[in-house]
Scaffold this motif. Structure first.
Motif, PDB file in Angstrom:
ATOM      1  N   GLY A 100       0.828  -1.198   0.000  1.00 40.68           N
ATOM      2  CA  GLY A 100       0.000   0.000   0.000  1.00 40.68           C
ATOM      3  C   GLY A 100       0.861   1.246   0.000  1.00 40.68           C
ATOM      4  N   SER A 101       0.285   2.370   0.437  1.00 39.33           N
ATOM      5  CA  SER A 101       1.065   3.599   0.520  1.00 39.33           C
ATOM      6  C   SER A 101       1.837   3.600   1.825  1.00 39.33           C
ATOM      7  CB  SER A 101       0.157   4.821   0.405  1.00 39.33           C
ATOM      8  OG  SER A 101      -0.880   4.756   1.374  1.00 39.33           O
ATOM      9  N   ASN A 102       1.161   3.795   2.932  1.00 38.52           N
ATOM     10  CA  ASN A 102       1.801   3.710   4.230  1.00 38.52           C
ATOM     11  C   ASN A 102       1.102   2.673   5.092  1.00 38.52           C
ATOM     12  OD1 ASN A 102       3.773   5.585   3.698  1.00 38.52           O
ATOM     13  ND2 ASN A 102       2.710   7.283   4.680  1.00 38.52           N
ATOM     14  N   PRO A 103       1.854   1.952   5.908  1.00 35.95           N
ATOM     15  CA  PRO A 103       1.247   0.895   6.719  1.00 35.95           C
ATOM     16  C   PRO A 103       0.303   1.448   7.778  1.00 35.95           C
ATOM     17  CG  PRO A 103       3.640   0.636   6.604  1.00 35.95           C
ATOM     18  CD  PRO A 103       3.314   1.995   6.087  1.00 35.95           C
ATOM     19  N   ILE A 104      -0.803   0.773   7.974  1.00 30.20           N
ATOM     20  CA  ILE A 104      -1.639   1.055   9.124  1.00 30.20           C
ATOM     21  C   ILE A 104      -0.935   0.453  10.327  1.00 30.20           C
ATOM     22  CG2 ILE A 104      -3.899   0.618  10.162  1.00 30.20           C
ATOM     23  CD1 ILE A 104      -4.983   0.329   7.298  1.00 30.20           C
ATOM     24  N   ALA A 105      -1.065   1.086  11.469  1.00 31.17           N
ATOM     25  CA  ALA A 105      -0.351   0.652  12.664  1.00 31.17           C
ATOM     26  C   ALA A 105      -0.470  -0.851  12.859  1.00 31.17           C
ATOM     27  CB  ALA A 105      -0.901   1.373  13.891  1.00 31.17           C
ATOM     28  N   GLY A 106       0.668  -1.491  13.035  1.00 32.62           N
ATOM     29  CA  GLY A 106       0.726  -2.924  13.279  1.00 32.62           C
ATOM     30  C   GLY A 106       0.926  -3.747  12.032  1.00 32.62           C
ATOM     31  N   MET A 107       0.543  -3.183  10.864  1.00 33.58           N
ATOM     32  CA  MET A 107       0.626  -3.967   9.635  1.00 33.58           C
ATOM     33  C   MET A 107       2.015  -3.949   9.035  1.00 33.58           C
ATOM     34  SD  MET A 107      -2.294  -5.209   9.617  1.00 33.58           S
ATOM     35  CE  MET A 107      -2.264  -6.062   8.044  1.00 33.58           C
ATOM     36  N   TRP A 108       2.882  -3.071   9.504  1.00 32.35           N
ATOM     37  CA  TRP A 108       4.192  -2.952   8.878  1.00 32.35           C
ATOM     38  C   TRP A 108       5.012  -4.215   9.032  1.00 32.35           C
ATOM     39  CZ3 TRP A 108       8.815  -3.727  11.307  1.00 32.35           C
ATOM     40  CH2 TRP A 108       8.805  -3.729  12.714  1.00 32.35           C
ATOM     41  N   ALA A 109       4.730  -5.005  10.068  1.00 33.39           N
ATOM     42  CA  ALA A 109       5.530  -6.182  10.359  1.00 33.39           C
ATOM     43  C   ALA A 109       4.937  -7.476   9.812  1.00 33.39           C
ATOM     44  CB  ALA A 109       5.731  -6.303  11.871  1.00 33.39           C
ATOM     45  N   VAL A 110       3.910  -7.356   8.992  1.00 24.16           N
ATOM     46  CA  VAL A 110       3.231  -8.548   8.453  1.00 24.16           C
ATOM     47  C   VAL A 110       3.768  -8.838   7.054  1.00 24.16           C
ATOM     48  CG1 VAL A 110       1.020  -9.545   7.817  1.00 24.16           C
ATOM     49  CG2 VAL A 110       1.174  -8.007   9.798  1.00 24.16           C
ATOM     50  N   PRO A 111       4.488  -9.926   6.870  1.00 27.39           N
ATOM     51  CA  PRO A 111       5.106 -10.193   5.563  1.00 27.39           C
ATOM     52  C   PRO A 111       4.122 -10.201   4.396  1.00 27.39           C
ATOM     53  CG  PRO A 111       6.033 -11.652   7.215  1.00 27.39           C
ATOM     54  CD  PRO A 111       4.891 -10.934   7.867  1.00 27.39           C
ATOM     55  N   SER A 112       2.906 -10.650   4.607  1.00 28.01           N
ATOM     56  CA  SER A 112       1.935 -10.744   3.506  1.00 28.01           C
ATOM     57  C   SER A 112       1.494  -9.372   3.002  1.00 28.01           C
ATOM     58  CB  SER A 112       0.715 -11.556   3.936  1.00 28.01           C
ATOM     59  OG  SER A 112       0.046 -10.919   4.995  1.00 28.01           O
ATOM     60  N   GLN A 113       1.819  -8.314   3.723  1.00 29.66           N
ATOM     61  CA  GLN A 113       1.480  -6.960   3.296  1.00 29.66           C
ATOM     62  C   GLN A 113       2.511  -6.391   2.316  1.00 29.66           C
ATOM     63  OE1 GLN A 113      -1.459  -5.328   4.280  1.00 29.66           O
ATOM     64  NE2 GLN A 113      -1.851  -7.409   5.006  1.00 29.66           N
ATOM     65  N   TYR A 114       3.528  -7.154   2.001  1.00 31.58           N
ATOM     66  CA  TYR A 114       4.594  -6.717   1.100  1.00 31.58           C
ATOM     67  C   TYR A 114       4.522  -7.521  -0.195  1.00 31.58           C
ATOM     68  CZ  TYR A 114       6.458  -4.219   5.090  1.00 31.58           C
ATOM     69  OH  TYR A 114       6.609  -3.361   6.150  1.00 31.58           O
ATOM     70  N   ASP A 115       4.694  -6.839  -1.314  1.00 32.60           N
ATOM     71  CA  ASP A 115       4.477  -7.521  -2.591  1.00 32.60           C
ATOM     72  C   ASP A 115       5.734  -7.721  -3.419  1.00 32.60           C
ATOM     73  OD1 ASP A 115       2.973  -4.595  -4.247  1.00 32.60           O
ATOM     74  OD2 ASP A 115       4.967  -4.921  -3.409  1.00 32.60           O
ATOM     75  N   SER A 116       6.838  -7.149  -3.016  1.00 28.09           N
ATOM     76  CA  SER A 116       8.090  -7.345  -3.754  1.00 28.09           C
ATOM     77  C   SER A 116       9.208  -7.516  -2.739  1.00 28.09           C
ATOM     78  CB  SER A 116       8.389  -6.151  -4.669  1.00 28.09           C
ATOM     79  OG  SER A 116       7.389  -5.996  -5.652  1.00 28.09           O
ATOM     80  N   TRP A 117      10.020  -8.521  -2.946  1.00 25.76           N
ATOM     81  CA  TRP A 117      11.087  -8.868  -2.004  1.00 25.76           C
ATOM     82  C   TRP A 117      12.416  -8.947  -2.731  1.00 25.76           C
ATOM     83  CZ3 TRP A 117      10.325  -9.945   3.263  1.00 25.76           C
ATOM     84  CH2 TRP A 117       8.988  -9.968   3.680  1.00 25.76           C
ATOM     85  N   GLY A 118      13.453  -8.501  -2.048  1.00 27.44           N
ATOM     86  CA  GLY A 118      14.796  -8.707  -2.548  1.00 27.44           C
ATOM     87  C   GLY A 118      15.320 -10.037  -2.049  1.00 27.44           C
ATOM     88  N   GLN A 119      16.440 -10.466  -2.619  1.00 28.64           N
ATOM     89  CA  GLN A 119      17.074 -11.657  -2.077  1.00 28.64           C
ATOM     90  C   GLN A 119      17.742 -11.242  -0.772  1.00 28.64           C
ATOM     91  OE1 GLN A 119      18.871  -9.695  -3.763  1.00 28.64           O
ATOM     92  NE2 GLN A 119      20.952  -9.912  -3.047  1.00 28.64           N
ATOM     93  N   GLY A 120      17.939 -12.152   0.113  1.00 25.27           N
ATOM     94  CA  GLY A 120      18.439 -11.787   1.428  1.00 25.27           C
ATOM     95  C   GLY A 120      19.942 -11.600   1.476  1.00 25.27           C
ATOM     96  N   THR A 121      20.380 -11.012   2.570  1.00 30.60           N
ATOM     97  CA  THR A 121      21.808 -10.880   2.852  1.00 30.60           C
ATOM     98  C   THR A 121      22.052 -11.435   4.251  1.00 30.60           C
ATOM     99  OG1 THR A 121      23.694  -9.346   2.878  1.00 30.60           O
ATOM    100  CG2 THR A 121      21.601  -8.487   3.698  1.00 30.60           C
ATOM    101  N   GLN A 122      23.066 -12.270   4.367  1.00 30.59           N
ATOM    102  CA  GLN A 122      23.322 -12.973   5.632  1.00 30.59           C
ATOM    103  C   GLN A 122      24.052 -12.060   6.616  1.00 30.59           C
ATOM    104  OE1 GLN A 122      22.631 -16.372   6.637  1.00 30.59           O
ATOM    105  NE2 GLN A 122      23.295 -15.541   8.608  1.00 30.59           N
ATOM    106  N   VAL A 123      23.532 -12.006   7.833  1.00 33.53           N
ATOM    107  CA  VAL A 123      24.201 -11.324   8.942  1.00 33.53           C
ATOM    108  C   VAL A 123      24.501 -12.367  10.006  1.00 33.53           C
ATOM    109  CG1 VAL A 123      23.948  -9.638  10.793  1.00 33.53           C
ATOM    110  CG2 VAL A 123      23.128  -9.098   8.483  1.00 33.53           C
ATOM    111  N   THR A 124      25.760 -12.475  10.379  1.00 35.44           N
ATOM    112  CA  THR A 124      26.177 -13.425  11.399  1.00 35.44           C
ATOM    113  C   THR A 124      26.920 -12.677  12.488  1.00 35.44           C
ATOM    114  OG1 THR A 124      26.368 -15.194   9.755  1.00 35.44           O
ATOM    115  CG2 THR A 124      27.440 -15.550  11.879  1.00 35.44           C
ATOM    116  N   VAL A 125      26.441 -12.806  13.718  1.00 35.43           N
ATOM    117  CA  VAL A 125      27.054 -12.130  14.853  1.00 35.43           C
ATOM    118  C   VAL A 125      27.645 -13.193  15.770  1.00 35.43           C
ATOM    119  CG1 VAL A 125      26.728 -10.494  16.731  1.00 35.43           C
ATOM    120  CG2 VAL A 125      25.328 -10.311  14.661  1.00 35.43           C
ATOM    121  N   SER A 126      28.937 -13.154  15.946  1.00 34.74           N
ATOM    122  CA  SER A 126      29.606 -14.133  16.789  1.00 34.74           C
ATOM    123  C   SER A 126      29.724 -13.605  18.219  1.00 34.74           C
ATOM    124  CB  SER A 126      30.989 -14.450  16.237  1.00 34.74           C
ATOM    125  OG  SER A 126      31.798 -13.294  16.260  1.00 34.74           O
ATOM    126  N   SER A 127      29.678 -14.537  19.171  1.00 30.33           N
ATOM    127  CA  SER A 127      29.751 -14.144  20.597  1.00 30.33           C
ATOM    128  C   SER A 127      31.180 -14.102  21.078  1.00 30.33           C
ATOM    129  CB  SER A 127      28.938 -15.117  21.424  1.00 30.33           C
ATOM    130  OG  SER A 127      29.402 -16.438  21.232  1.00 30.33           O
TER     131      SER A 127
END
Length: 127
Positions: A100-127
Protein backbone atom coordinates in the motif's frame (compact mmCIF):
# COMPACT_ATOMS: atom_id res chain seq x y z
CA UNK A 1 9.96 -3.43 -9.06
CA UNK A 2 13.25 -4.89 -7.95
CA UNK A 3 14.93 -4.74 -4.56
CA UNK A 4 18.50 -5.77 -3.83
CA UNK A 5 19.77 -6.11 -0.27
CA UNK A 6 23.48 -6.02 0.49
CA UNK A 7 25.93 -5.28 3.26
CA UNK A 8 25.67 -8.39 5.39
CA UNK A 9 28.66 -10.14 6.85
CA UNK A 10 30.29 -11.61 9.92
CA UNK A 11 30.75 -9.32 12.92
CA UNK A 12 31.54 -9.77 16.59
CA UNK A 13 28.93 -9.05 19.25
CA UNK A 14 28.81 -5.34 19.95
CA UNK A 15 29.84 -4.47 16.43
CA UNK A 16 27.97 -2.67 13.66
CA UNK A 17 26.85 -3.26 10.11
CA UNK A 18 24.94 -1.16 7.61
CA UNK A 19 22.62 -2.92 5.22
CA UNK A 20 21.56 -1.31 1.96
CA UNK A 21 18.46 -1.96 -0.11
CA UNK A 22 18.65 -0.70 -3.67
CA UNK A 23 15.22 -0.17 -5.21
CA UNK A 24 14.55 0.07 -8.94
CA UNK A 25 11.51 0.22 -11.18
CA UNK A 26 9.57 2.57 -8.91
CA UNK A 27 9.96 6.07 -7.47
CA UNK A 28 11.31 5.44 -3.99
CA UNK A 29 9.63 8.58 -2.60
CA UNK A 30 6.25 6.85 -2.88
CA UNK A 31 7.27 3.49 -1.46
CA UNK A 32 7.27 2.24 2.11
CA UNK A 33 10.09 -0.25 2.60
CA UNK A 34 10.38 -2.85 5.31
CA UNK A 35 13.26 -4.90 6.64
CA UNK A 36 12.66 -8.46 7.77
CA UNK A 37 14.89 -11.22 9.02
CA UNK A 38 14.67 -14.96 9.20
CA UNK A 39 16.82 -17.19 11.34
CA UNK A 40 17.09 -20.95 10.71
CA UNK A 41 13.99 -22.74 11.92
CA UNK A 42 12.17 -19.51 12.71
CA UNK A 43 9.48 -17.49 11.01
CA UNK A 44 10.28 -14.33 9.12
CA UNK A 45 9.93 -11.36 11.45
CA UNK A 46 9.60 -7.65 10.85
CA UNK A 47 12.61 -5.63 11.96
CA UNK A 48 11.86 -2.11 10.76
CA UNK A 49 9.95 -0.08 8.21
CA UNK A 50 10.22 3.42 6.78
CA UNK A 51 7.14 5.04 5.36
CA UNK A 52 6.75 6.75 2.03
CA UNK A 53 6.82 10.57 1.93
CA UNK A 54 6.67 11.33 5.66
CA UNK A 55 9.56 8.99 6.59
CA UNK A 56 7.78 7.67 9.62
CA UNK A 57 9.60 4.69 11.09
CA UNK A 58 8.72 1.50 12.92
CA UNK A 59 10.94 -0.90 14.84
CA UNK A 60 10.58 -4.27 16.48
CA UNK A 61 10.99 -4.06 20.24
CA UNK A 62 14.05 -6.31 20.01
CA UNK A 63 15.97 -3.75 17.92
CA UNK A 64 14.71 -0.40 19.24
CA UNK A 65 17.57 1.86 20.22
CA UNK A 66 20.10 -0.25 18.29
CA UNK A 67 18.88 -0.18 14.67
CA UNK A 68 18.07 2.87 12.56
CA UNK A 69 16.31 2.83 9.21
CA UNK A 70 16.77 5.67 6.74
CA UNK A 71 16.39 6.39 3.06
CA UNK A 72 18.18 8.36 0.36
CA UNK A 73 15.64 8.89 -2.41
CA UNK A 74 18.26 10.42 -4.69
CA UNK A 75 20.17 7.14 -4.55
CA UNK A 76 17.04 4.95 -4.57
CA UNK A 77 18.39 3.24 -1.47
CA UNK A 78 17.08 2.39 1.98
CA UNK A 79 19.56 1.70 4.78
CA UNK A 80 19.45 -0.25 8.00
CA UNK A 81 22.17 0.79 10.42
CA UNK A 82 22.65 -1.94 12.98
CA UNK A 83 24.65 -1.15 16.12
CA UNK A 84 25.36 -3.10 19.29
CA UNK A 85 24.75 -6.33 17.44
CA UNK A 86 23.94 -9.46 19.41
CA UNK A 87 24.25 -13.13 18.47
CA UNK A 88 20.45 -13.32 18.36
CA UNK A 89 20.49 -10.82 15.48
CA UNK A 90 22.01 -13.54 13.31
CA UNK A 91 19.67 -14.14 10.36
CA UNK A 92 19.13 -13.58 6.69
CA UNK A 93 17.89 -10.02 6.25
CA UNK A 94 15.45 -9.05 3.51
CA UNK A 95 14.03 -5.77 2.29
CA UNK A 96 10.59 -5.55 0.76
CA UNK A 97 8.11 -3.07 -0.69
CA UNK A 98 4.91 -2.48 1.25
CA UNK A 99 1.96 -3.10 -1.06
CA UNK A 100 0.00 0.00 0.00
CA UNK A 101 1.07 3.60 0.52
CA UNK A 102 1.80 3.71 4.23
CA UNK A 103 1.25 0.90 6.72
CA UNK A 104 -1.64 1.05 9.12
CA UNK A 105 -0.35 0.65 12.66
CA UNK A 106 0.73 -2.92 13.28
CA UNK A 107 0.63 -3.97 9.64
CA UNK A 108 4.19 -2.95 8.88
CA UNK A 109 5.53 -6.18 10.36
CA UNK A 110 3.23 -8.55 8.45
CA UNK A 111 5.11 -10.19 5.56
CA UNK A 112 1.94 -10.74 3.51
CA UNK A 113 1.48 -6.96 3.30
CA UNK A 114 4.59 -6.72 1.10
CA UNK A 115 4.48 -7.52 -2.59
CA UNK A 116 8.09 -7.35 -3.75
CA UNK A 117 11.09 -8.87 -2.00
CA UNK A 118 14.80 -8.71 -2.55
CA UNK A 119 17.07 -11.66 -2.08
CA UNK A 120 18.44 -11.79 1.43
CA UNK A 121 21.81 -10.88 2.85
CA UNK A 122 23.32 -12.97 5.63
CA UNK A 123 24.20 -11.32 8.94
CA UNK A 124 26.18 -13.43 11.40
CA UNK A 125 27.05 -12.13 14.85
CA UNK A 126 29.61 -14.13 16.79
CA UNK A 127 29.75 -14.14 20.60
Amino acid sequence: VQLQASGGGLVQAGGSLRLSCSVSGVTLDYVSVGWFRQAPGKEREGVSCIEARDDGTYYADSVKGRFTVSRDNAKDTVYLQMNSLKPEDTAVYYCARFSGSNPIAGMWAVPSQYDSWGQGTQVTVSS
